[in-house]
Design an enzyme around this catalytic site. Structure first.
Site, PDB file in Angstrom:
ATOM      1  N   HIS A 209      -0.686   3.554   9.168  1.00 27.93           N
ATOM      2  CA  HIS A 209      -0.116   2.387   8.789  1.00 27.93           C
ATOM      3  C   HIS A 209       1.290   2.535   9.615  1.00 27.93           C
ATOM      4  O   HIS A 209       2.263   3.458   9.298  1.00 27.93           O
ATOM      5  CB  HIS A 209       0.082   2.163   7.273  1.00 27.93           C
ATOM      6  CG  HIS A 209       1.065   1.075   6.971  1.00 27.93           C
ATOM      7  ND1 HIS A 209       0.404   0.136   6.246  1.00 27.93           N
ATOM      8  CD2 HIS A 209       2.266   1.016   7.030  1.00 27.93           C
ATOM      9  CE1 HIS A 209       1.376  -0.547   5.662  1.00 27.93           C
ATOM     10  NE2 HIS A 209       2.421  -0.001   6.118  1.00 27.93           N
ATOM     11  N   HIS A 211       5.147   1.150  11.386  1.00 28.70           N
ATOM     12  CA  HIS A 211       6.147   0.238  11.421  1.00 28.70           C
ATOM     13  C   HIS A 211       6.796   0.427  12.562  1.00 28.70           C
ATOM     14  O   HIS A 211       6.791   1.513  13.238  1.00 28.70           O
ATOM     15  CB  HIS A 211       7.187   0.306  10.238  1.00 28.70           C
ATOM     16  CG  HIS A 211       6.542  -0.317   8.968  1.00 28.70           C
ATOM     17  ND1 HIS A 211       7.102  -1.662   8.623  1.00 28.70           N
ATOM     18  CD2 HIS A 211       5.806   0.154   8.180  1.00 28.70           C
ATOM     19  CE1 HIS A 211       6.358  -1.705   7.289  1.00 28.70           C
ATOM     20  NE2 HIS A 211       5.438  -0.791   7.153  1.00 28.70           N
ATOM     21  N   CYS A 242       9.564  -2.555   3.736  1.00 27.97           N
ATOM     22  CA  CYS A 242       9.646  -2.076   2.469  1.00 27.97           C
ATOM     23  C   CYS A 242      10.980  -2.309   1.645  1.00 27.97           C
ATOM     24  O   CYS A 242      12.106  -1.865   2.194  1.00 27.97           O
ATOM     25  CB  CYS A 242       9.451  -0.342   2.209  1.00 27.97           C
ATOM     26  SG  CYS A 242       9.673   0.154   0.594  1.00 27.97           S
TER      27      CYS A 242
HETATM   28  N1  COA Z   1       2.020  -4.984 -12.593  1.00 26.43           N
HETATM   29  C1  COA Z   1       2.648  -6.060 -13.563  1.00 26.43           C
HETATM   30  N2  COA Z   1       3.695  -5.324 -14.320  1.00 26.43           N
HETATM   31  C2  COA Z   1       3.986  -4.195 -14.415  1.00 26.43           C
HETATM   32  C3  COA Z   1       3.251  -3.248 -13.937  1.00 26.43           C
HETATM   33  C4  COA Z   1       2.105  -3.709 -12.868  1.00 26.43           C
HETATM   34  N3  COA Z   1       1.345  -2.764 -12.460  1.00 26.43           N
HETATM   35  N4  COA Z   1       3.752  -1.988 -13.979  1.00 26.43           N
HETATM   36  C5  COA Z   1       4.910  -2.082 -14.748  1.00 26.43           C
HETATM   37  N5  COA Z   1       4.886  -3.569 -15.026  1.00 26.43           N
HETATM   38  C6  COA Z   1       5.950  -4.082 -15.957  1.00 26.43           C
HETATM   39  C7  COA Z   1       5.959  -3.599 -17.298  1.00 26.43           C
HETATM   40  O1  COA Z   1       4.847  -4.138 -18.215  1.00 26.43           O
HETATM   41  C8  COA Z   1       7.261  -3.916 -17.814  1.00 26.43           C
HETATM   42  O2  COA Z   1       7.651  -5.146 -18.066  1.00 26.43           O
HETATM   43  P1  COA Z   1       8.651  -5.713 -19.360  1.00 26.43           P
HETATM   44  O3  COA Z   1       9.767  -5.111 -18.811  1.00 26.43           O
HETATM   45  O4  COA Z   1       8.474  -7.259 -19.164  1.00 26.43           O
HETATM   46  O5  COA Z   1       7.721  -5.232 -20.312  1.00 26.43           O
HETATM   47  C9  COA Z   1       8.186  -3.776 -16.259  1.00 26.43           C
HETATM   48  O6  COA Z   1       7.229  -4.101 -15.408  1.00 26.43           O
HETATM   49  C10 COA Z   1       8.743  -2.224 -16.265  1.00 26.43           C
HETATM   50  O7  COA Z   1       7.564  -1.326 -16.540  1.00 26.43           O
HETATM   51  P2  COA Z   1       7.619   0.297 -16.455  1.00 26.43           P
HETATM   52  O8  COA Z   1       6.248   0.907 -16.669  1.00 26.43           O
HETATM   53  O9  COA Z   1       8.849   0.733 -17.141  1.00 26.43           O
HETATM   54  O10 COA Z   1       7.966   0.338 -14.869  1.00 26.43           O
HETATM   55  P3  COA Z   1       9.324   0.728 -14.132  1.00 26.43           P
HETATM   56  O11 COA Z   1      10.405  -0.086 -14.489  1.00 26.43           O
HETATM   57  O12 COA Z   1       9.478   2.032 -14.422  1.00 26.43           O
HETATM   58  O13 COA Z   1       8.463   0.724 -12.673  1.00 26.43           O
HETATM   59  C11 COA Z   1       6.675   0.212 -11.377  1.00 26.43           C
HETATM   60  C12 COA Z   1       7.502   1.158 -12.458  1.00 26.43           C
HETATM   61  C13 COA Z   1       5.861   1.456 -10.590  1.00 26.43           C
HETATM   62  C14 COA Z   1       6.077  -0.694 -11.988  1.00 26.43           C
HETATM   63  C15 COA Z   1       7.640  -0.434 -10.250  1.00 26.43           C
HETATM   64  O14 COA Z   1       8.532   0.608  -9.624  1.00 26.43           O
HETATM   65  C16 COA Z   1       7.049  -1.251  -9.318  1.00 26.43           C
HETATM   66  O15 COA Z   1       6.244  -2.290  -9.290  1.00 26.43           O
HETATM   67  N6  COA Z   1       7.220  -0.626  -7.897  1.00 26.43           N
HETATM   68  C17 COA Z   1       6.468  -1.333  -6.784  1.00 26.43           C
HETATM   69  C18 COA Z   1       7.186  -1.186  -5.613  1.00 26.43           C
HETATM   70  C19 COA Z   1       6.537  -1.874  -4.302  1.00 26.43           C
HETATM   71  O16 COA Z   1       5.655  -2.683  -4.473  1.00 26.43           O
HETATM   72  N7  COA Z   1       7.092  -1.396  -3.222  1.00 26.43           N
HETATM   73  C20 COA Z   1       6.599  -1.777  -2.118  1.00 26.43           C
HETATM   74  C21 COA Z   1       5.245  -1.455  -1.718  1.00 26.43           C
HETATM   75  S1  COA Z   1       5.012   0.371  -1.232  1.00 26.43           S
HETATM   76 ZN    ZN Z   2       4.521  -0.720   5.354  1.00 24.81          ZN
END
Ligand code: COA
Ligand code: ZN
Length: 319
Positions: A209, A211, A242
């Site tokens: 993958h 970029h 990202c």
């Molecule tokens: N899908 C939907 N909602 C989610 C979720 C998921 N997989 N995981 C957590 N949540 C929600 C929780 O329910 C919570 O919601 P609320 O505040 O309404 O109760 C909120 O997100 C925070 O949850 P928490 O477990 O405390 O997560 P966090 O704030 O520590 O964040 C991740 C962790 C992984 C969920 C977050 O960092 C994330 O989604 N990252 C993805 C980043 C991304 O996509 N980057 C680009 C691609 S590589």
């Molecule tokens: Zn990428």
């Protein structure tokens, strides 16, 4: 360099996930669905449709469930969703996607910025997910972001990358993606890491993958091909990046990749004209220019009309 090129190459499209996740404007759900259905008819191996992540972290993909429910899914293409944690896996199981792409970064700092978890915490989540999905038809791909360098910490050692590949495989993941999240890879590094992975795990289904952040995207593809890799992620128009990596820009461009491979006599099974048409539409959807080049330049086989003045010179015997 190319002693044993793979005859056919698999292309995975990531525009509706990697591409749309960091767009300034929300792309309407109906537009996403239409684009995915159109792309699915073009012979792509996989489409990474969306991600099941926190809607606060990535608001542009907060319609993930609606998109998965509405797409047609009537082609051999594998429909994939990115998942960071158990909650995402629960959603993917409910909606029955074909494959989930579990992502963590090789570097601690980028994993904390992106996933708000340490690498160990991510691996614990993946262990749970392997248990949750055992016996279901859903496949697990594991992606290692920042495999070729981290925007905060710089280069990552090959040994560290290999340790995480091992950790993924120990947890029963079916296939692996090495991701160059912010375009830090150079071809010699790509060839060396791909060779190391292929030597140690010759049967592993491996995807790269890339970029194109520093203009090395397709050069890195050539290096991976030379090391025997035959599966690549790419994004229509070269859209992507990202949101949690400063300076991140677009993926390698799907139509530019397919064009290059076709012209090298390699088979992708992908309809290039169809891709170019969808890329043209995409520029209208996101309402800004896209980095892809073949859409602008035309295919290499497409010659231009000879200027009248040159025709005249030829008629006058100057040929
Ligand atoms: N899908 C939907 N909602 C989610 C979720 C998921 N997989 N995981 C957590 N949540 C929600 C929780 O329910 C919570 O919601 P609320 O505040 O309404 O109760 C909120 O997100 C925070 O949850 P928490 O477990 O405390 O997560 P966090 O704030 O520590 O964040 C991740 C962790 C992984 C969920 C977050 O960092 C994330 O989604 N990252 C993805 C980043 C991304 O996509 N980057 C680009 C691609 S590589
Ligand atoms: Zn990428």
């Amino acid at each position: 360099m190319f002693t044993e090129l793979p005859k056919s190459i698999l292309i995975n499209e990531v525009v509706t996930r990697d591409g749309f996740q960091s767009e300034p404007d929300f792309v309407p759900t109906a537009t996403k669905i239409e684009l995915i259905n159109a792309l699915a008819g073009l012979g792509l191996n996989k489409i990474e449709v969306t991600s099941f992540v926190s809607p606060r972290a990535v608001p542009n993909l907060s319609d993930a469930a609606d998109v998965i429910r509405a797409i047609t899914r009537d082609t051999p293409t594998r429909y994939v969703a990115l998942v960071p944690n158990e909650k995402g896996c629960t959603r993917a199981l409910e909606l029955g996607v074909d494959e989930i792409n579990l992502v963590m970064s090789v570097s601690e700092s980028h994993n904390l910025a992106n996933m708000r978890m340490t690498c160990d915490q991510s691996l614990q989540q993946f262990e749970q997910i392997a248990g949750m999905t055992a016996g279901t038809p859903m496949r697990l791909n594991g992606s290692l972001a920042t495999s070729f360098g981290c925007p905060f910490e710089g280069p990552q050692t090959q040994e560290r990358v290999l340790r995480f590949v091992d950790a993924y495989l120990e947890r029963g993941l079916h296939s692996l993606t090495l991701a160059d999240t912010t375009g830090m890879a150079v071809p010699s590094q790509v060839q060396s890491l791909c060779q190391a992975v292929r030597e140690r795990w010759p049967e592993l289904e491996l995807t790269l993958h890339f970029h194109n952040t520093r203009g090395l995207g397709l050069a890195n593809v050539l290096a991976a091909l030379a090391a025997g890799v035959h599966q690549f992620d790419a994004s229509l128009g070269g859209l992507g990046g990202c949101p949690f990596a400063p300076g991140a820009t677009g993926n390698i461009c799907t139509e530019d990749l397919v064009h290059m491979l076709n012209e090298m006599g390699l088979d992708t099974g992908v309809d290039l004209d169809g891709l170019l048409l969808q890329s043209q539409r995409l520029a209208g959807i996101v309402n800004h220019d896209l980095p892809g080049q073949v859409r602008k330049a035309g295919q290499r086989s497409q010659t231009r009309p000879l200027p009248q003045s040159v025709k005249q010179l030829m008629q006058n015997g100057h040929s």
